[in-house]
Design an enzyme around this catalytic site. Structure first.
Site, PDB file in Angstrom:
ATOM      1  CB  THR A   1       1.165  -5.840  -9.023  1.00  0.00           C
ATOM      2  OG1 THR A   1       1.281  -7.235  -9.336  1.00  0.00           O
ATOM      3  CG2 THR A   1       1.299  -5.031 -10.303  1.00  0.00           C
TER       4      THR A   1
ATOM      5  CG  PHE B   1      -1.175  -0.954 -10.174  1.00  0.00           C
ATOM      6  CD1 PHE B   1      -1.853  -1.262 -11.339  1.00  0.00           C
ATOM      7  CD2 PHE B   1      -1.072  -1.925  -9.184  1.00  0.00           C
ATOM      8  CE1 PHE B   1      -2.418  -2.521 -11.521  1.00  0.00           C
ATOM      9  CE2 PHE B   1      -1.633  -3.182  -9.355  1.00  0.00           C
ATOM     10  CZ  PHE B   1      -2.303  -3.480 -10.528  1.00  0.00           C
TER      11      PHE B   1
END
Length: 302
Positions: free
Chosen positions: A194, A196
């Protein structure tokens, strides 16, 4: 659900109290303690004070209101695509993107204390996590159910004690809330990561930054034929790489779209400035959201 499960609430209260005492060190994130956003905060700001917030809006508002110096917000995942709502929250926030960070996501299936995998019939978690594990859940015959966030799901399962319900969350969350570790590596692919973004009230000073730089910006195209082609043409003719491009509609009209893009380069670079000038000519508006050091590809996806 508009609050944290009891097992998580006391940790939230403790973390919020520490952050309130030193807001200059506070780093806001969405979710309960043990969430992957919490993990990201610990990695990007090891000396910071994590500030858990119930929603993305709350995390951004904490920075806007001076309750935190920084927010760490997930924007996209290598398995399940963009994180819902963030694409329009970022331009609206008035905050600046000051950095990016990648977290390797390793999901666990966490049961109630003493539960076994054979008893599990339902898995609760954030929709992103459910999407990243959908094939494994189907193979296990486990029904997915959406929940506010991964760590809060682990806290709910740990506190309620129903052996038929498990959570998808991090190993850290399982340790915090006393869950039984039923399955490790539940994600459908090992490359699960992921991305960020770090957001602050002021832009980052890149004066001493020497490596590659990314710039994030938003714009709305005019409602004319080939609008996007014309708007992005300047990046092609000036040799600028686009590393992200996503669109969304706003205001109930299916006409001109708004776009969020990442490019390699700084607005002050001559070739980037030329491309941005052309973009502005073919757009209703352009909003620069921030420039920051680019994480090398071999680090982002080793």
């Amino acid at each position: 659900m508009q609050s944290y499960p009891p097992l998580a609430q006391h940790l939230v209260d403790e973390m919020r109290a520490r952050a309130a005492a030193e807001p200059a060190r506070a780093v806001a994130f969405q979710g309960a303690p043990g969430a992957y956003s919490h993990q990201a905060v610990r990695e990007v700001a090891p000396e910071g004070l994590p500030l858990p917030c119930f929603s993305f809006e709350d995390a951004l508002a904490a920075v806007q209101d001076g309750l935190a110096a920084l927010a760490v917000i997930p924007v996209e995942n290598s398995l399940h695509g963009r994180v819902a709502d963030v694409h329009f929250l970022l331009p609206e926030s008035g905050l600046f993107v000051t950095g990016e960070h990648y977290v390797k996501v390793e999901h666990c299936l966490l049961g109630a204390p003493g539960a076994s995998l054979a008893e599990v019939r339902e898995a609760i978690s954030h929709p992103q996590a459910l999407g990243q594990c959908r094939k494994r859940l189907r193979a296990l015959g486990v029904r997915p159910t959406s929940f506010a966030d991964t760590a809060a799901a682990a806290a709910a399962v740990g506190g309620e004690g129903d052996p038929s319900v498990a959570a998808i969350a991090s190993r850290l969350a399982g340790e915090l809330y006393g869950n039984s570790l039923l399955v490790e590596g539940l994600q459908d692919a090992d490359h699960n990561r992921t991305r960020f973004l770090l957001l602050a009230r002021t832009p980052r000073d890149l004066g001493r930054v020497e490596g590659p730089v990314k710039t994030t910006l938003a714009f709305e195209v005019k409602n004319v034929p080939a609008a996007l082609f014309k708007a992005l043409g300047g990046f092609a003719t000036n040799g600028i790489n686009l590393t992200r491009l996503e669109s969304h509609l706003r205001g109930g009209a299916f006409t001109a779209a708004e776009f969020l893009i990442d490019i390699e380069g700084r607005p002050q670079d001559a070739h980037v400035a030329r491309a941005l000038e052309e973009l502005a000519f073919h757009s209703k508006w352009v909003r620069l959201l921030g420039s920051y050091p680019m994480v090398p590809p071999e680090v982002a996806a080793p």
